[in-house]
Design an enzyme around this catalytic site. Structure first.
Site, PDB file in Angstrom:
ATOM      1  N   GLY A 106      46.062  39.600  35.382  1.00 36.15           N
ATOM      2  CA  GLY A 106      44.678  39.125  35.542  1.00 36.15           C
ATOM      3  C   GLY A 106      43.994  39.013  34.194  1.00 36.15           C
ATOM      4  NE  ARG A 156      40.484  39.000  36.476  1.00 34.47           N
ATOM      5  CZ  ARG A 156      41.340  38.914  37.497  1.00 34.47           C
ATOM      6  NH1 ARG A 156      41.551  39.970  38.271  1.00 34.47           N
ATOM      7  NH2 ARG A 156      41.969  37.811  37.746  1.00 34.47           N
ATOM      8  CD  GLU A 167      39.608  45.633  43.729  1.00 37.34           C
ATOM      9  OE1 GLU A 167      39.434  44.528  44.247  1.00 37.34           O
ATOM     10  OE2 GLU A 167      40.277  45.813  42.695  1.00 37.34           O
ATOM     11  CG  HIS A 225      37.980  37.101  40.712  1.00 40.52           C
ATOM     12  ND1 HIS A 225      38.070  37.366  42.044  1.00 40.52           N
ATOM     13  CD2 HIS A 225      39.229  37.240  40.200  1.00 40.52           C
ATOM     14  CE1 HIS A 225      39.326  37.645  42.351  1.00 40.52           C
ATOM     15  NE2 HIS A 225      40.051  37.574  41.248  1.00 40.52           N
ATOM     16  CG  LEU A 226      30.575  36.823  39.739  1.00 33.62           C
ATOM     17  CD1 LEU A 226      29.361  37.269  40.528  1.00 33.62           C
ATOM     18  CD2 LEU A 226      30.241  35.597  38.894  1.00 33.62           C
ATOM     19  N   GLY A 249      54.432  35.797  37.780  1.00 34.66           N
ATOM     20  CA  GLY A 249      55.475  35.209  36.938  1.00 34.66           C
ATOM     21  C   GLY A 249      56.333  36.228  36.228  1.00 34.66           C
ATOM     22  N   GLY A 272      38.416  47.513  40.915  1.00 34.18           N
ATOM     23  CA  GLY A 272      38.910  48.863  40.625  1.00 34.18           C
ATOM     24  C   GLY A 272      39.851  49.243  41.744  1.00 34.18           C
ATOM     25  NE  ARG A 273      45.930  46.636  43.207  1.00 34.88           N
ATOM     26  CZ  ARG A 273      45.883  45.720  44.153  1.00 34.88           C
ATOM     27  NH1 ARG A 273      44.991  44.767  44.102  1.00 34.88           N
ATOM     28  NH2 ARG A 273      46.711  45.746  45.165  1.00 34.88           N
ATOM     29  CG  ASP A 315      40.965  47.534  37.528  1.00 34.45           C
ATOM     30  OD1 ASP A 315      39.964  46.797  37.507  1.00 34.45           O
ATOM     31  OD2 ASP A 315      41.835  47.481  38.415  1.00 34.45           O
TER      32      ASP A 315
HETATM   33  O1  F6P Z   1      43.647  44.572  37.625  1.00 32.82           O
HETATM   34  C1  F6P Z   1      42.401  44.011  37.544  1.00 32.82           C
HETATM   35  C2  F6P Z   1      41.943  43.498  38.855  1.00 32.82           C
HETATM   36  O2  F6P Z   1      40.709  42.986  38.523  1.00 32.82           O
HETATM   37  C3  F6P Z   1      41.855  44.493  40.021  1.00 32.82           C
HETATM   38  O3  F6P Z   1      40.744  45.311  39.991  1.00 32.82           O
HETATM   39  C4  F6P Z   1      41.873  43.577  41.213  1.00 32.82           C
HETATM   40  O4  F6P Z   1      42.340  44.227  42.360  1.00 32.82           O
HETATM   41  C5  F6P Z   1      42.805  42.502  40.765  1.00 32.82           C
HETATM   42  O5  F6P Z   1      42.718  42.422  39.366  1.00 32.82           O
HETATM   43  C6  F6P Z   1      42.489  41.166  41.399  1.00 32.82           C
HETATM   44  O6  F6P Z   1      43.474  40.249  41.029  1.00 32.82           O
HETATM   45  P1  F6P Z   1      43.515  38.719  41.506  1.00 32.82           P
HETATM   46  O7  F6P Z   1      42.722  37.939  40.519  1.00 32.82           O
HETATM   47  O8  F6P Z   1      44.946  38.380  41.489  1.00 32.82           O
HETATM   48  O9  F6P Z   1      42.902  38.646  42.868  1.00 32.82           O
END
Ligand code: F6P
Length: 367
Positions: free
Chosen positions: A13, A294, A242, A291-292, A82, A190-191, A147
Site C-alpha cells: 500500500g 494514505r 479498522e 484511504h484518505l 505482486g 490500522g489492521r 500503520d
Molecule cells: O497497511 C496499510 C493499510 O493502510 C492497512 O491499514 C489497511 O488495512 C490496508 O493498508 C488497506 O489496503 P488496500 O489499499 O489494499 O485496501
C-alpha cells in the site's frame, strides 16, 4: 563489487513519503556516479515489461525527481498483489493459483545489469526483499507503512501524515457532534496495530478509542457515553481502528482473503455506531477515513524521515552493506538485518506512555 546501476521499487500500500525516498535515492546515487532505474508497480515492470508501453524499467535522472518530495503516492506505482515468489495467476474459472516467478525476475535483473536494489515497502515487501536477497540479489530495504507496525524502526514515514489528517478530521467532527448532541464514530486504518487510532484519538480529544490490541466490550463503551451525558457533555467522539474487534469475536471483514492477499477489513465503525445507538438511545453517525489517510502531501516530519531513509539506503550500498533494512533509531538511522525486520510486529504496548496518558485523560478503551 563496484556499483554502476541500481534499481528502486515501491511495493504494498502507498504511504506519503514514498516519492521523497525515490528522490533521495536518485540524487544520492547520482552523486556517486551511479544510474538509478525505477521498476514499475512492485516487480511487475521487470516481470511483464510488455504491459508498459513506456517501459517497465525507467531511467530516473535527477530531472525526473525534481519537485516530488511533497507529492503523495509513488511515481513508480505500486501493488500489493505482486509477490514474485507467490505470484497470483488468474485461472479460466476465476480462481487463482500462485507461481514462483523469482527465477525470471533474477534473470531480468541480470539482463539489465542491475547491481543492487532499494526495496521500499511494508512487512510483506521486506519479507520479499529478504527472500530475494537470499537468492543472491544485493538489497537494502526501506520501511514504510502508515500503520507504524514495523518493530525494528521507531517510526515509519506516512504515519505522521495519517495521524495529522485523522486528528484534523476529529477536530472538525467535534463541532458538528456538539451542535447535534450526537455520537460521531470515526473509523481509521490500522489492521493489527492501533497506533493511528491511539495517537489521533488522544490528540483529537476523543472520548473512546478502540484498538485491535484491546478487544472491546460494548457495554463499557455505552457506559462511557452515558457518563459523558451525566457530566453535561451531550456529544461524544469514538475513534475505532479498522482492526478493533469485540471480546471473543474476530475482525470485521469487507472482502475475504484471496490470491495471497490478506482479507480487506472495514465496517467495524458502523457496527459500533449501531450498538451505541441501541444501548444509549443516542443518535450516531459514522465517518470512515480509509484511504484518505494514505493520500496527500507528507508532513515535514515524514518528508525528512523519508529523505533520510533514501539517502541512508544508498549510503548502505556504498559502504558494502546488503540484506539490511534502514531504520530510525533517534537521533540516528541504523541498519538492521532484513531477517529481523519482520520477525515481530509493533503493536501498541498497553503500558506505553501514550496509553497511560490516555487513561489519565479519562479516555475509554472499551475494557
Ligand atoms: O497497511 C496499510 C493499510 O493502510 C492497512 O491499514 C489497511 O488495512 C490496508 O493498508 C488497506 O489496503 P488496500 O489499499 O489494499 O485496501
Amino acid at each position: 563489487m563496484t556499483i554502476r546501476k541500481i534499481a528502486i521499487t515501491t511495493g504494498g500500500g502507498d504511504a506519503p513519503g514514498l516519492n521523497a525516498v525515490i528522490r533521495a535515492v536518485v540524487l544520492a546515487a547520482h552523486l556517486r556516479g551511479w544510474e538509478t532505474y525505477g521498476i514499475r508497480e512492485g516487480y511487475d515492470g521487470l516481470l511483464f515489461p510488455e504491459r508498459y508501453p513506456a517501459g517497465g524499467l525507467v531511467r530516473l535522472l535527477p530531472d525526473a525527481v525534481r519537485g516530488i518530495t511533497a507529492l503523495g503516492g509513488t511515481i513508480l506505482g505500486t501493488t500489493n498483489r505482486g509477490n514474485p515468489l507467490h505470484y497470483p495467476v488468474r485461472q479460466l474459472d476465476g480462481s487463482y493459483t500462485e507461481t514462483d516467478l523469482s527465477a525470471p525476475l533474477l534473470q531480468a535483473f541480470a539482463l539489465h545489469e542491475l547491481d543492487a536494489l532499494v526495496a521500499v515497502g511494508g512487512d510483506g515487501s521486506m519479507e520479499i526483499a529478504h527472500a530475494l536477497a537470499q537468492k543472491g540479489l544485493r538489497i537494502v530495504g526501506v520501511p514504510k507503512t502508515i500503520d507504524n507496525d514495523l518493530a525494528q524502526t521507531v517510526i515509519t514515514f506516512g504515519f505522521d501524515t495519517a495521524v495529522s489528517f485523522a486528528t484534523e478530521a476529529i477536530d472538525r467532527l467535534h463541532t458538528t457532534a456538539a451542535s447535534h448532541r450526537r455520537v460521531m464514530v470515526v473509523e481509521v486504518m490500522g489492521r493489527y496495530a492501533g497506533w493511528i487510532a491511539l495517537n489521533s484519538g488522544v490528540s483529537g480529544s476523543a472520548d473512546v478509542i478502540l484498538i485491535p490490541e484491546i478487544p472491546y466490550d460494548m457495554e463499557a463503551v455505552a457506559q462511557k457515553i452515558r457518563d459523558c451525558e451525566a457530566f453535561g457533555q451531550r456529544h461524544a467522539i469514538v475513534v475505532v481502528a479498522e482492526g478493533a474487534h469485540p471480546k471473543g469475536e474476530g475482525y470485521t471483514i469487507k472482502e475475504g482473503a484471496h490470491a495471497g492477499h490478506a482479507p480487506r477489513l472495514g465496517g467495524v465503525g458502523e457496527h459500533v455506531a449501531a450498538e451505541i445507538s441501541l444501548l444509549t438511545g443516542k443518535e450516531t453517525r459514522t465517518v470512515v477515513l480509509g484511504h484518505l489517510l494514505r493520500g496527500g502531501s507528507p508532513t515535514t516530519f515524514d518528508r525528512l524521515v523519508a529523505l533520510r531513509f533514501g539517502a541512508a539506503a544508498v549510503r548502505a550500498l556504498a559502504e558494502g552493506q546488503e540484506n539490511v533494512m534502514v531504520a530510525l533509531d533517534p537521533p540516528t538511522v541504523k541498519y538492521v538485518p532484513l531477517a529481523e525486520a519482520t520477525r515481530r510486529m509493533k503493536t501498541v504496548p498497553l503500558d506505553c506512555d501514550t496509553m497511560l496518558t490516555a487513561r489519565e485523560l479519562g479516555i475509554c478503551f472499551g475494557d
